[in-house]
Design an enzyme around this catalytic site. Sequence first.
Site, PDB file in Angstrom:
ATOM      1  N   THR A  81       5.624  -2.779  -2.694  1.00 21.69           N
ATOM      2  CA  THR A  81       6.096  -1.755  -1.764  1.00 21.69           C
ATOM      3  C   THR A  81       6.964  -2.341  -0.658  1.00 21.69           C
ATOM      4  O   THR A  81       7.834  -1.655  -0.128  1.00 21.69           O
ATOM      5  CB  THR A  81       4.886  -1.007  -1.150  1.00 21.69           C
ATOM      6  N   LYS A  83      -0.977  -0.301   2.729  1.00 16.44           N
ATOM      7  CA  LYS A  83       0.202  -1.102   2.396  1.00 16.44           C
ATOM      8  C   LYS A  83       1.496  -0.344   2.688  1.00 16.44           C
ATOM      9  O   LYS A  83       2.541  -0.954   2.934  1.00 16.44           O
ATOM     10  CB  LYS A  83       0.145  -1.587   0.944  1.00 16.44           C
ATOM     11  N   ARG A 135       9.919   4.083  -1.125  1.00 19.98           N
ATOM     12  CA  ARG A 135      10.284   5.071  -0.104  1.00 19.98           C
ATOM     13  C   ARG A 135       9.881   4.603   1.289  1.00 19.98           C
ATOM     14  O   ARG A 135      10.611   4.818   2.260  1.00 19.98           O
ATOM     15  CB  ARG A 135       9.614   6.417  -0.418  1.00 19.98           C
ATOM     16  N   ASP A 158       0.015  -4.525  -4.639  1.00 21.14           N
ATOM     17  CA  ASP A 158       0.694  -3.293  -4.234  1.00 21.14           C
ATOM     18  C   ASP A 158       1.530  -3.522  -2.984  1.00 21.14           C
ATOM     19  O   ASP A 158       2.623  -2.966  -2.820  1.00 21.14           O
ATOM     20  CB  ASP A 158      -0.350  -2.198  -3.987  1.00 21.14           C
ATOM     21  N   LYS A 205      -2.294   8.170  -2.776  1.00 23.67           N
ATOM     22  CA  LYS A 205      -2.461   7.143  -1.745  1.00 23.67           C
ATOM     23  C   LYS A 205      -2.309   7.788  -0.372  1.00 23.67           C
ATOM     24  O   LYS A 205      -1.311   8.440  -0.101  1.00 23.67           O
ATOM     25  CB  LYS A 205      -1.436   6.024  -1.946  1.00 23.67           C
ATOM     26  N   ALA A 222       7.001   4.215  -9.995  1.00 23.47           N
ATOM     27  CA  ALA A 222       7.019   5.168 -11.113  1.00 23.47           C
ATOM     28  C   ALA A 222       8.184   4.927 -12.066  1.00 23.47           C
ATOM     29  O   ALA A 222       8.013   4.942 -13.295  1.00 23.47           O
ATOM     30  CB  ALA A 222       7.062   6.599 -10.573  1.00 23.47           C
ATOM     31  N   GLY A 258      -2.370   0.512  -7.550  1.00 23.69           N
ATOM     32  CA  GLY A 258      -1.790  -0.789  -7.880  1.00 23.69           C
ATOM     33  C   GLY A 258      -0.290  -0.793  -7.649  1.00 23.69           C
ATOM     34  O   GLY A 258       0.290   0.194  -7.189  1.00 23.69           O
ATOM     35  N   TRP A 260       5.409  10.167  -9.883  1.00 18.32           N
ATOM     36  CA  TRP A 260       4.261   9.464 -10.469  1.00 18.32           C
ATOM     37  C   TRP A 260       3.505  10.374 -11.428  1.00 18.32           C
ATOM     38  O   TRP A 260       3.123   9.968 -12.526  1.00 18.32           O
ATOM     39  CB  TRP A 260       3.370   8.943  -9.368  1.00 18.32           C
ATOM     40  N   GLU A 280       4.405   8.262   2.180  1.00 19.64           N
ATOM     41  CA  GLU A 280       3.027   8.460   2.621  1.00 19.64           C
ATOM     42  C   GLU A 280       2.683   7.704   3.905  1.00 19.64           C
ATOM     43  O   GLU A 280       1.877   8.155   4.714  1.00 19.64           O
ATOM     44  CB  GLU A 280       2.056   8.027   1.512  1.00 19.64           C
TER      45      GLU A 280
END
Length: 342
Positions: free
Chosen positions: A259, A202, A266, A255, A119, A151, A147, A25, A292
């Site tokens: 995701t 999220k 990921r 978002d 995040k 990437a 948002g 990112w 994350e």
Amino acid sequence: MKKKTKKSGPHPHIRHIAVIGDGGWGTTLAIHLAEKGFDTRLWGNFPDYVEKVRQVRFNEKFLPGVPIPEQVILTSDLRAAMDGADLVVLAVPSQFLTGVLKRIPPLETKNKIFLSVIKGIDTVSLQRVSQIIRQQLGPVKLAVLSGPTIAGEVAKKIPTTAVIASPDLKIAQKLQNVFNASHFRIYTNTDVAGVEIGGSLKNIIAIACGVCDGLGFGTNAKAAILTRGLVEMARLGKALGAREETFAGLTGLGDLVTTCVSPQSRNRSVGEQLGKGRTIEEIKSSMEMVAEGVETVKAAYRLSRKHRIAMPITAEIYNILYKGKKPQAAVSALMSRKAKTE
């Protein structure tokens, strides 16, 4: 005779930008800003890798296949990256943020705007990223960007939208002007808490959707997880001072959808591997980049207990990751909960 004015770049107040963090990112945003005409420096923590990227002009570890233009200055010297910067974009993984902030000299924070694109929620202090930044750097000018922003898609100039939030709307609008482009549309907001909480939570729900994929479930199950997960996000967000309507926007629902469904996510991929029977230790050892949600779920679980908020999906992902619960047993626990109204 009319006096000529010196050209000041693409924005009269922001010309020099430091992007701190050379992950996918951070690299994408550095390329984007350099292509818009800003003097852009990209900082990475590992000198050998930074030198390799500088020579080949590709960040193959984190953004494979995307050339980095010569206008992007790469450095592993944090002071050199920030020297003279009008805007500092913080793009390091959340668990490394405090360590990086401690290395920033106090004089380097003056007359700069700091923009977090990170995040996550700290698992010990339970603070949001913007709160950590203010704790470490003091009362700096601050905004956050979040948002549905995979990437690789932004790097390929696939149409994408995002939100920049700041308690000072003028700062958000200034940065909106900096980042806006034909393929990257930026909205503004003043609900920093809602934008950060949506962008963090999220990832947990994406792991849950990935578990559904790993177990071979269909779209019914994924839609249920996504929808009820959004309810959990809004519940906790409201308890932490966010505006409920923020979770219906780009940094909440938007978002979340990206995701939960993207093959490039990921967090969804981690969940899929969990659903297929792998342990989190096995999964993490095979990953270059950080998911994350694996850390954020610790903070979200603790916050839900602290504020006595029902977050059953979050609790079951916590149980899978840290209590050794089998994914199928977690699904059974969710499906057999006491009947309720929606």
